[in-house]
Enzyme design. Sequence first.
Site, short mmCIF file in Angstrom:
data_model
loop_
_atom_site.label_atom_id
_atom_site.label_comp_id
_atom_site.label_asym_id
_atom_site.label_seq_id
_atom_site.Cartn_x
_atom_site.Cartn_y
_atom_site.Cartn_z
N SER A 33 0.83 -1.19 0.00
CA SER A 33 -0.09 0.06 -0.08
C SER A 33 0.87 1.36 -0.19
CB SER A 33 -1.06 -0.09 1.30
OG SER A 33 -2.03 0.90 1.16
N ASN A 34 0.33 2.36 0.48
CA ASN A 34 1.05 3.60 0.48
C ASN A 34 0.41 4.60 1.49
OD1 ASN A 34 -0.86 5.67 -0.68
ND2 ASN A 34 -0.92 4.14 -2.29
N PRO A 35 1.22 5.50 2.00
CA PRO A 35 0.92 6.52 3.33
C PRO A 35 -0.41 7.41 3.10
CG PRO A 35 3.07 6.74 2.41
CD PRO A 35 2.39 6.08 1.39
N ALA A 100 -4.80 7.56 -3.80
CA ALA A 100 -3.29 7.26 -4.33
C ALA A 100 -3.43 5.49 -4.64
CB ALA A 100 -2.58 7.43 -3.25
#
Length: 223
Positions: A33-35, A100
Amino acid sequence: LEAWLRPKDLAGLRLLVSAGPTREYIDPVRFISNPSSGRMGFAVAEAARDRGAEVVLVAGPTCLEPPWGVEVVRVESALQMRQALLDRYPWAEAVVMAAAVADYRAAQVQKEKEPKAEEEKTLRLVKNPDILEEMGRDKGSRVLVGFAMETQEGLGRAREKLLRKNLDLIVLNYVNREGVGFGSEENEVVLVYKDRSEALPRASKRWIADRILDEVKRLKGGV
Ligand code: CTP
Ligand code: CA
């Protein structure tokens, strides 16, 4: 109370917003995933609601409260996000794509959790579909707004994405700046158009959301 005092200058506008990260599972307990916190997209959804728009918010996993008066569709993966957005796309008059979306997913999702074993391991990934690019190919009279997170060469890359995805506007974020961007309350962005760009001052995500919506309204030709 403040929300009620706001002019309903987007009354009736059918707005589709995406927010948050996506999760690409490798096995039942591990994912890529991403932040992204989802805050920017949620701020756009809330601001549009307060200005009278009909809002559908497609959100990846976030810890934010679902905003009242907004239809929230929860998804996890990029493929689920794509499906949820394309289902609503015919309805929408404008899209603000703040999610995102993970660029890659695991080529194979393991059915079972395997214990860790090897010292080194290779994970095969495949590219996710570009949701915004797909929407751009069937744009009609819609207003399409994208986001771009860049660490360098922001303006050039953002403009390249604007053209490739057939967007009206791309909101450029710089990720390597203190106190702005991922997870923070404030943001500092540049609005990038085909032929010009406009740097906005550092401000709350809500203020930036309202500026983006001003642009959506202008691009729609004054709802
Ligand atoms: N986006 C999308 N689908 C994807 C990837 C990105 O709809 N699979 C959208 C994002 O939500 C964002 C815009 O496209 O609004 C730009 O995202 P970004 O990650 O900056 O662009 P990419 O085309 O993925 O390029 P890069 O290789 O730089 O990540
Ligand atoms: Ca990307």
